[in-house]
Design an enzyme around this catalytic site. Structure first.
Site, PDB file in Angstrom:
ATOM      1  N   HIS A 157       0.835  -1.219   0.000  1.00  0.00           N
ATOM      2  CA  HIS A 157       0.000   0.000   0.000  1.00  0.00           C
ATOM      3  C   HIS A 157       0.865   1.263   0.000  1.00  0.00           C
ATOM      4  CE1 HIS A 157      -3.256  -2.755   1.316  1.00  0.00           C
ATOM      5  NE2 HIS A 157      -2.279  -3.283   2.046  1.00  0.00           N
ATOM      6  N   SER A 278      15.405  21.888 -16.471  1.00  0.00           N
ATOM      7  CA  SER A 278      14.247  22.749 -16.660  1.00  0.00           C
ATOM      8  C   SER A 278      14.728  24.052 -17.266  1.00  0.00           C
ATOM      9  CB  SER A 278      13.576  23.014 -15.312  1.00  0.00           C
ATOM     10  OG  SER A 278      12.921  24.273 -15.328  1.00  0.00           O
ATOM     11  N   LYS A 284      16.779  21.832 -11.270  1.00  0.00           N
ATOM     12  CA  LYS A 284      16.059  20.615 -11.613  1.00  0.00           C
ATOM     13  C   LYS A 284      16.888  19.594 -12.376  1.00  0.00           C
ATOM     14  CE  LYS A 284      11.773  20.404 -11.602  1.00  0.00           C
ATOM     15  NZ  LYS A 284      10.991  19.469 -10.804  1.00  0.00           N
ATOM     16  N   GLU A 291       9.759   8.773 -16.944  1.00  0.00           N
ATOM     17  CA  GLU A 291       8.386   9.251 -17.164  1.00  0.00           C
ATOM     18  C   GLU A 291       7.904   8.856 -18.554  1.00  0.00           C
ATOM     19  OE1 GLU A 291       7.974  13.510 -15.697  1.00  0.00           O
ATOM     20  OE2 GLU A 291      10.107  13.099 -15.406  1.00  0.00           O
TER      21      GLU A 291
END
Ligand code: ARG
Length: 460
Positions: A157, A278, A284, A291
């Site tokens: 979980h 970024s 970043k 992704e």
């Protein structure tokens, strides 16, 4: 030029809008190598049964090889009016050899020809996928020894559950990709049956030898029923399902490592070559590759869906709908290949952030279940022990300390004297991991054993 498939029955030319609507050359040209190999094997068989002469066969073979060279170099113009790669090759052969070339399509239809070419293409592509899966498994396995000292939380979980060795994670992925490889191998058996010679739908009256072509093209056998074969795309759906499972495994892994690379988890560093920055936030370092892996998996699964819907209402046998199988099939293979090609160097090059993992590994009471099992070994019924340890964890939470930092007096008090100082043997994640013993568990000896088993399997 009129399409070679338009016989004398047609009195009218094809509407140009239909030509553009019906063409498949824009995507099936990548089957040219398989098409030429298939045609050479077919011509060889025609010669062996006396349907064409030896000289005719030689001429056909030589000319097909010339055409292969032209296609290799991109020198054969591709035209919508010739519809697909099969007609382009045949037309080029006829242009070069006249009546000899007009014999190639004897006892053959594009229905069995397409299926043969696609099966050969899928067979090769499955082999590539298998090799890429092996590379990925090896990358996970190669981390196991170096990461053996790291303990990670196992989650259920997405809440901290029990402590495991980092290689236990790596072996988990090796298992998943092994099942994928088994599915690839199983599916390949059904791909590897030769349809050539079923002709359009009912077979042929000509004295062909289907086993001859099947053998020379490396198929395991021939398909049994012409009606079934003419309609069958199970092998395309099945392989796309296999790819979807791979994509699902990769997507889950990508999601996990995206989480692990956040400041919140701070477990892992993805190699910078596979991260992006970024344009506005200078700090970043984003895990875009992962992704995209998560994102691209949707395309593979979408292709499976397209294919399921494509075939579900088709009466026997060949229907032109089947031409639409190729774009999703190609896309599913291309996407899965690309995902695997990038996963391997990421797995090999990622760094576990040992300090940060260790700094918080005693949080979350990962050793609570071990304590419960220690009580069970002392003779306490499981439900009673479960309840008692819950109360102990509650007390530790109140004091904001891990179990191992509760005073023995307090543990003794809470357990009516059943817990003594020897409990320290199983408290703390290090001890808790060492206490495991069952097969398949994260017990260090079991994990070592599994690393050995997989080293044998994957490297020998
Ligand atoms: N271009 C088609 C395909 O790729 C071949 C069509 C062959 N059969 C037919 N009866 N029109 O599937």
């Amino acid at each position: 030029m009129a399409s070679p498939s338009r016989s004398g029955v047609f009195a009218e030319a094809t509407d140009q809008r239909l030509e553009a609507y019906a063409e498949s050359i824009s995507f099936d040209s990548r089957l040219y190598e398989q098409d030429i190999r298939g045609s050479i094997a077919h011509a060889d068989m025609l010669q062996s049964v006396g349907l064409i002469s030896e000289t005719e066969f030689t001429q056909i073979r030589e000319q097909l090889e010339v055409i292969r060279g032209r296609l290799d170099r991109g020198e054969l113009p591709l035209r919508f009016e010739l519809e697909d790669i099969h007609m382009h090759v045949e037309q080029a052969l006829i242009d070069a050899t006249g009546d000899v070339g007009r014999k190639l399509h004897t006892a053959r239809s594009r229905n069995d020809q397409v299926s043969t070419d696609v099966r050969m293409w899928v067979r090769e592509s499955l082999d590539q996928i298998d090799a890429l899966l092996l590379d990925l498994q090896r990358a996970f396995l190669s981390r196991c020894d170096a990461d053996f000292d790291v303990i990670l939380p196992a989650y259920t979980h997405l809440q901290r559950a029990q402590p495991v060795l980092a290689p236990h994670y790596w072996l988990a992925y090796i298992e998943k990709f092994q099942r994928d490889r088994e599915r690839v191998a199983d599916c390949r058996k059904r791909v590897n049956q030769c349809p050539l010679g079923i002709a359009a739908v009912a077979g042929t009256t000509l004295p062909i030898d289907r086993r001859h072509t099947a053998q020379s093209l490396g198929f395991e056998g021939i398909t049994a029923n012409s009606l079934d074969t003419s309609s069958d795309r199970d092998f395309v759906l099945e392989s796309t399902f296999v790819l979807s499972m791979i994509a699902s495994h990769l997507s889950g892994w990508a999601e996990e490592w995206i989480l692990w690379s956040t400041v919140e988890f701070d477990f892992i560093q993805i190699p910078q070559q596979f991260c992006t920055g970024s344009s506005i936030m200078p700090q970043k370092v984003n895990p875009d590759t992962l992704e995209l892996t998560r994102g691209k998996s949707a395309r593979v699964m979408g292709s499976l869906q397209t294919l399921m819907l494509l075939v579900k209402n088709l009466p026997l046998a060949y229907n032109r709908d089947l031409q639409e199988d190729k774009p999703p099939m190609f896309d599913a293979f291309d996407t899965t290949r690309a995902m695997l090609e990038l996963a391997t160097p990421i797995v090999a090059g990622a760094t576990l952030k040992r300090k940060s993992i260790a700094a918080r590994i005693e949080k979350g009471y990962l050793d609570a279940t071990t304590l419960m099992e220690w009580m069970i070994q002392k003779g306490m019924p499981q439900r009673t022990a479960h309840h008692l340890v819950g109360a102990i964890v509650g007390e530790a939470m109140k004091r904001e300390v891990p179990l191992a930092e509760l005073p023995i007096d307090e543990l003794s008090r809470l357990s009516d004297g059943q817990i003594d100082a020897s409990v320290m043997d199983v408290l703390g994640t290090q001890n808790a991991v060492a206490a495991f013993r069952s097969e398949g568990s994260t017990a260090p000896d079991r994990v070592r054993e599994q690393i050995k088993v997989w080293t044998e399997r994957l490297f020998n």
